[in-house]
Design an enzyme around this catalytic site. Structure first.
Site, PDB file in Angstrom:
ATOM      1  N   HIS A 122       4.766  -7.080  13.130  1.00  0.00           N
ATOM      2  CA  HIS A 122       3.730  -6.758  12.145  1.00  0.00           C
ATOM      3  C   HIS A 122       2.953  -5.543  12.610  1.00  0.00           C
ATOM      4  O   HIS A 122       2.460  -5.495  13.733  1.00  0.00           O
ATOM      5  CB  HIS A 122       2.787  -7.961  11.985  1.00  0.00           C
ATOM      6  CG  HIS A 122       1.700  -7.756  10.994  1.00  0.00           C
ATOM      7  ND1 HIS A 122       0.414  -7.461  11.369  1.00  0.00           N
ATOM      8  CD2 HIS A 122       1.718  -7.783   9.638  1.00  0.00           C
ATOM      9  CE1 HIS A 122      -0.333  -7.335  10.284  1.00  0.00           C
ATOM     10  NE2 HIS A 122       0.431  -7.523   9.225  1.00  0.00           N
ATOM     11  N   SER A 146       7.187  -6.962   4.221  1.00  0.00           N
ATOM     12  CA  SER A 146       6.595  -8.147   4.828  1.00  0.00           C
ATOM     13  C   SER A 146       7.284  -9.379   4.258  1.00  0.00           C
ATOM     14  O   SER A 146       8.118  -9.265   3.345  1.00  0.00           O
ATOM     15  CB  SER A 146       5.078  -8.201   4.584  1.00  0.00           C
ATOM     16  OG  SER A 146       4.787  -8.310   3.207  1.00  0.00           O
ATOM     17  N   MET A 181      -2.621   0.826   0.272  1.00  0.00           N
ATOM     18  CA  MET A 181      -2.802  -0.371  -0.556  1.00  0.00           C
ATOM     19  C   MET A 181      -1.615  -1.314  -0.399  1.00  0.00           C
ATOM     20  O   MET A 181      -0.489  -0.888  -0.149  1.00  0.00           O
ATOM     21  CB  MET A 181      -2.940  -0.012  -2.031  1.00  0.00           C
ATOM     22  CG  MET A 181      -1.664   0.518  -2.665  1.00  0.00           C
ATOM     23  SD  MET A 181      -1.816   0.677  -4.452  1.00  0.00           S
ATOM     24  CE  MET A 181      -0.065   0.745  -4.913  1.00  0.00           C
ATOM     25  N   ALA A 182      -1.901  -2.605  -0.542  1.00  0.00           N
ATOM     26  CA  ALA A 182      -0.832  -3.580  -0.704  1.00  0.00           C
ATOM     27  C   ALA A 182      -0.374  -3.498  -2.152  1.00  0.00           C
ATOM     28  O   ALA A 182      -1.109  -3.032  -3.029  1.00  0.00           O
ATOM     29  CB  ALA A 182      -1.342  -4.982  -0.391  1.00  0.00           C
ATOM     30  N   LYS A 230       4.123  -3.602 -12.822  1.00  0.00           N
ATOM     31  CA  LYS A 230       4.096  -2.339 -12.089  1.00  0.00           C
ATOM     32  C   LYS A 230       4.045  -2.587 -10.575  1.00  0.00           C
ATOM     33  O   LYS A 230       4.790  -1.978  -9.803  1.00  0.00           O
ATOM     34  CB  LYS A 230       2.902  -1.500 -12.539  1.00  0.00           C
ATOM     35  CG  LYS A 230       2.982  -1.077 -14.003  1.00  0.00           C
ATOM     36  CD  LYS A 230       1.780  -0.253 -14.421  1.00  0.00           C
ATOM     37  CE  LYS A 230       1.876   0.138 -15.899  1.00  0.00           C
ATOM     38  NZ  LYS A 230       0.708   0.926 -16.356  1.00  0.00           N
ATOM     39  N   GLY A 312      -9.537   5.232  -1.112  1.00  0.00           N
ATOM     40  CA  GLY A 312      -9.612   5.115   0.338  1.00  0.00           C
ATOM     41  C   GLY A 312     -10.882   5.667   0.960  1.00  0.00           C
ATOM     42  O   GLY A 312     -11.116   5.475   2.156  1.00  0.00           O
TER      43      GLY A 312
END
Length: 354
Positions: A122, A146, A181-182, A230, A312
């Protein structure tokens, strides 16, 4: 003044406390230093989901041999502008930071670099890496896979991971543009952070085991993709590029972060770096991006907003404040960091601080 249950900690102290905890678990000094530095940065940015809340989990995985403590990290150049970093399942932040070094060198040599990092752990806050590339004068895109924890759009079972994407570009201003971003409404670490603080979550973040929206972070069984189909499409793209393209497991076959801490992760990360000098005048490029920043800041804010920020930018503002005032850390975690306990009984099996 910090909220109840929160302690303000100096950045240097926090880094050293985490470094010592990782070394006590068995991690050598160099990867312990890099990992602690990375987590300190995340907490300073206010991204607590990728900061100290992870320490007990990392320490337990290190102690249980779920991380290669002496990885043979190598770079295989596969073309004029491409390569693969073989991470040998070392500590994720350490492996991926070294992988970025190879990618930066290749981008400066070839103008473009497409570099995959295979078999890593990770890797933490993805924007950390692209920011460093931008500070080296490069435009950067990064993505990583992930494990399965997201309900696909229209589905009721988890398949893809949170699969984040990050971007950065240099400017002629004091700071680069940095955004990460996730591909879910929120990262899993946000659930862990809510658990550690005993706070509810919005009902738009996740679902319970029945597939119904939940506000209880302890009942979360799956996350939701950002913007429905999306976000679902973006997480699929990341999984293909940072997983299948590197010959690694994909989708629901990606190793679990929390089920068996004795097993290596075999994760993938991917960098795409561009040298502006190969496409335009680099000084002019930086100035144009700087002008864009200024013009966005000059836009009249909508009702309820004080100003227009860049994606950000909030993290950068929080970082500067934390460097001056101290970093917010859950008091329970701070006490753990100062204790002699390494990992026993500090991990509840779901990634939260017990």
């Amino acid at each position: 003044m910090a909220e109840p249950g929160i302690t303000l900690v100096d950045a240097a102290e926090l880094k050293e406390l985490m470094k010592k905890k990782f070394m006590a678990a068995g991690l050598p000094e160099a990867p312990a230093e890099e990992t602690a530095k990375h987590l300190t940065y995340a907490d300073a940015c206010g991204i607590h989901s990728h900061g100290t809340v992870r320490v007990a989990y990392y320490a337990e995985r290190i102690a249980k041999d779920g991380v290669n403590l002496a990885p043979n990290i190598t770079f295989e150049k596969t073309g004029a502008a491409s390569g693969i970093v073989h991470g040998d399942n070392g500590m994720g932040q350490y492996v991926c930071n070294k992988g970025l070094d190879y990618a930066i060198d290749l981008a400066k040599e070839s103008g473009v670099a497409a570099v995959g990092v295979e078999k890593t752990g990770h890797s933490g806050m993805l924007s950390y890496y692209v920011k460093r590339a931008a500070e080296n004068g490069l435009v950067a895109i990064a993505m990583c896979q992930s494990d399965s924890m997201v309900v696909p759009y229209g589905g009721s079972e988890n398949y893809f991971g949170t699969n984040p994407i990050a971007f950065a570009a240099p400017t002629d201003l004091e700071k680069p543009v940095v955004f990460g971003m996730a591909t879910t409404v929120q990262a899993w670490g946000k659930i862990l952070d809510a658990r550690s603080k005993g706070k509810a979550i919005p009902d738009t973040w996740a679902v319970d085991q029945n597939g119904d929206p939940t506000t209880d972070p302890n009942e979360v069984a799956g996350l939701l993709p950002i913007a429905g189909p999306k976000g679902y499409g973006l997480m699929m793209m990341v999984d293909v590029i940072a997983g299948s393209l590197l010959g690694l497991p994909f989708g629901k076959h990606v190793s679990s972060m929390y089920e068996d801490l004795t097993q290596k992760r075999n994760l993938g990360q991917f960098y795409i770096l561009l040298d502006p000098a190969r496409f335009t005048d680099p000084a002019a490029f930086k100035h144009r991006v700087g002008e864009m920043v200024a013009e966005l800041h000059a836009i009249k804010p909508a009702s309820g907003f004080k100003s227009v920020r860049l994606p950000g930018e909030g993290s950068q503002i929080r970082y500067q404040k934390a460097m001056e005032d101290g970093i917010e850390v859950a008091t329970e975690i701070y006490n753990y960091l100062r204790s002699d306990t390494v990992h026993l009984d500090m991990y509840d099996g779901k990634g939260a601080f017990a």
